[in-house]
Design an enzyme around this catalytic site. Sequence first.
Site, PDB file in Angstrom:
ATOM      1  N   HIS A 118       0.827  -1.212   0.000  1.00 27.13           N
ATOM      2  CA  HIS A 118       0.000   0.000   0.000  1.00 27.13           C
ATOM      3  C   HIS A 118       0.861   1.261   0.000  1.00 27.13           C
ATOM      4  O   HIS A 118       0.386   2.325   0.380  1.00 27.13           O
ATOM      5  CB  HIS A 118      -0.919   0.012   1.238  1.00 27.13           C
ATOM      6  CG  HIS A 118      -1.910  -1.116   1.238  1.00 27.13           C
ATOM      7  ND1 HIS A 118      -2.090  -1.944   2.315  1.00 27.13           N
ATOM      8  CD2 HIS A 118      -2.743  -1.561   0.280  1.00 27.13           C
ATOM      9  CE1 HIS A 118      -3.020  -2.852   2.033  1.00 27.13           C
ATOM     10  NE2 HIS A 118      -3.426  -2.642   0.795  1.00 27.13           N
ATOM     11  N   LYS A 166      -3.047  -8.658  -6.931  1.00 27.46           N
ATOM     12  CA  LYS A 166      -3.421  -9.693  -7.914  1.00 27.46           C
ATOM     13  C   LYS A 166      -4.655 -10.419  -7.412  1.00 27.46           C
ATOM     14  O   LYS A 166      -4.881 -10.508  -6.204  1.00 27.46           O
ATOM     15  CB  LYS A 166      -2.278 -10.706  -8.056  1.00 27.46           C
ATOM     16  CG  LYS A 166      -2.304 -11.447  -9.368  1.00 27.46           C
ATOM     17  CD  LYS A 166      -1.784 -10.562 -10.456  1.00 27.46           C
ATOM     18  CE  LYS A 166      -1.557 -11.248 -11.758  1.00 27.46           C
ATOM     19  NZ  LYS A 166      -0.664 -10.435 -12.598  1.00 27.46           N
TER      20      LYS A 166
HETATM   21  N1  GLU Z   1      -1.997  -8.736 -15.587  1.00 25.82           N
HETATM   22  C1  GLU Z   1      -1.042  -7.813 -16.103  1.00 25.82           C
HETATM   23  C2  GLU Z   1       0.299  -7.987 -15.415  1.00 25.82           C
HETATM   24  O1  GLU Z   1       0.598  -9.009 -14.866  1.00 25.82           O
HETATM   25  C3  GLU Z   1      -1.562  -6.392 -16.131  1.00 25.82           C
HETATM   26  C4  GLU Z   1      -1.905  -5.788 -14.815  1.00 25.82           C
HETATM   27  C5  GLU Z   1      -2.615  -4.433 -14.903  1.00 25.82           C
HETATM   28  O2  GLU Z   1      -2.760  -3.905 -15.987  1.00 25.82           O
HETATM   29  O3  GLU Z   1      -3.006  -3.956 -13.852  1.00 25.82           O
HETATM   30  O4  GLU Z   1       1.157  -7.137 -15.482  1.00 25.82           O
END
Ligand code: GLU
Length: 475
Positions: free
Chosen positions: A69, A111
């Site tokens: 954060h 994620k």
């Molecule tokens: N999933 C993509 C990555 O691993 C894009 C993440 C995003 O655009 O927030 O970088």
Amino acid sequence: MSKNQNKTGSYSFFNCIEKNFDKAARFISIEKGLLEQIKACNSVYRMHFPVKIGKEIKVIEAYRVQHSHHKLPCKGGIRYSMKVNQDEVMTLAALMTYKCAIVDVPFGGAKGGIKIDPQTISSENIEKITRRYTSELIKKNFIGPGIDVPAPDYGTGEREMSWIFDTFLSLRSGDVDALACVTGKPVSQGGVRGRKEATGLGVFYGIRELCHVKEDMYSVGLDVGLVGKKIIIQGLGNVGYHAASFFHESGAIIIALAEREGAIYNEKGLNVSKVFLHLKNNGSILNFPEATNIENTEKALELKCDILIPAALENVIHKNNANRIKAKIIGEAANGPITPEADEILDKKGVIIVPDIYLNAGGVTVSYFEWLKNLSHVRYGRMEKKFRENVNAEFLKVIETVCKKKISIEEKKMILRGPREIDLVRSGLEDTMINGFHKIRDLKKSLKIENMRTAAFVLSINKIIDSYEKLGIFP
Ligand code: GLU
């Protein structure tokens, strides 16, 4: 056994990243506790929710992890796969933190993941699961333009992002910034032009930049430039597909493409657009008329080539195949495709590894542009396109008068053109990838760091420390 290994002596995925982090920490003189805070995952939200599929109620396992954060919102994709687990989502969230810092994108890493196989579920049911997942995130304050902004990842795309936006909007009606709650949306629903191909294009820009550095190319016995370089790409999802097209268009030779069901090979080069057409018509790359099939897809990674681009999932290059890899350069388009053991083997062999936390940052970079567009409520280029065209026309008039020469209508069209959204997005991405590459390379040289991965981590950690200091959190 090192402190990063588990009881069986192997590394968890999260431990792999900790190991890379620890290697970089040797170059940073700051209190250990502060480094531990940067490394740790701040919040892990593991959920189970029921969804009625057909006549049955299925319990769905899902996650959202906010690794850091230090900047808000948190940012990172959502993955749909049966392999989703807490360790994987935590690791991918951590990689997002380091990635964003390298390319100066002001987000903390996050994620998400849902443990489903989207290939075997109808789109109606995927929609149901996606909407329910979004409302779970809303309930726990794990999504929002200033809180946490998801995006596509393995197994998800524009369609899922528009369901997420729609669900968010219906529960938060009146939020004028609601569009910025998720990126990777279709252009018709607030997406930005150029987001879809951004990760693949970023991979292309990064590798192209490396290939233009004489010293680095000579160190692995290659000529300068991308033209004529022999490339293998593993994984033809959104990232691998676009990277393959950009490499092919630039004059590189794609000698092999690998997918789950097998690989295809042609020493003289594959016509990438023809392969994609074949894939579309047959549902598989195998039996492409101008190539030889390789049934064991993993063997494709071991073919002789100049550049290997793993663009699918993690841990595909490990201690058991690393010694057989013949590529001189490996570009990590996927997240975490090389295990720490394999990394050491390849390092000893002198292979240049262009690390994921830099090379695949193109996606989140353009997501940042989309988020800014959504918050500013205006399309890129809208304010300056016509103005630029008018200035260019004045400029051209003066040049034509001074030179006493008129240029053709075609030339005129090209010179007068003001920037469109796609031009601005692509040039912003190109600039980001070029700058990022040289920052890592310069740091590697000045601190005599052994490889690009460690240098990338040092760069990233230093930037995170800087922002903590600005917030006054670290003394
Ligand atoms: N999933 C993509 C990555 O691993 C894009 C993440 C995003 O655009 O927030 O970088």
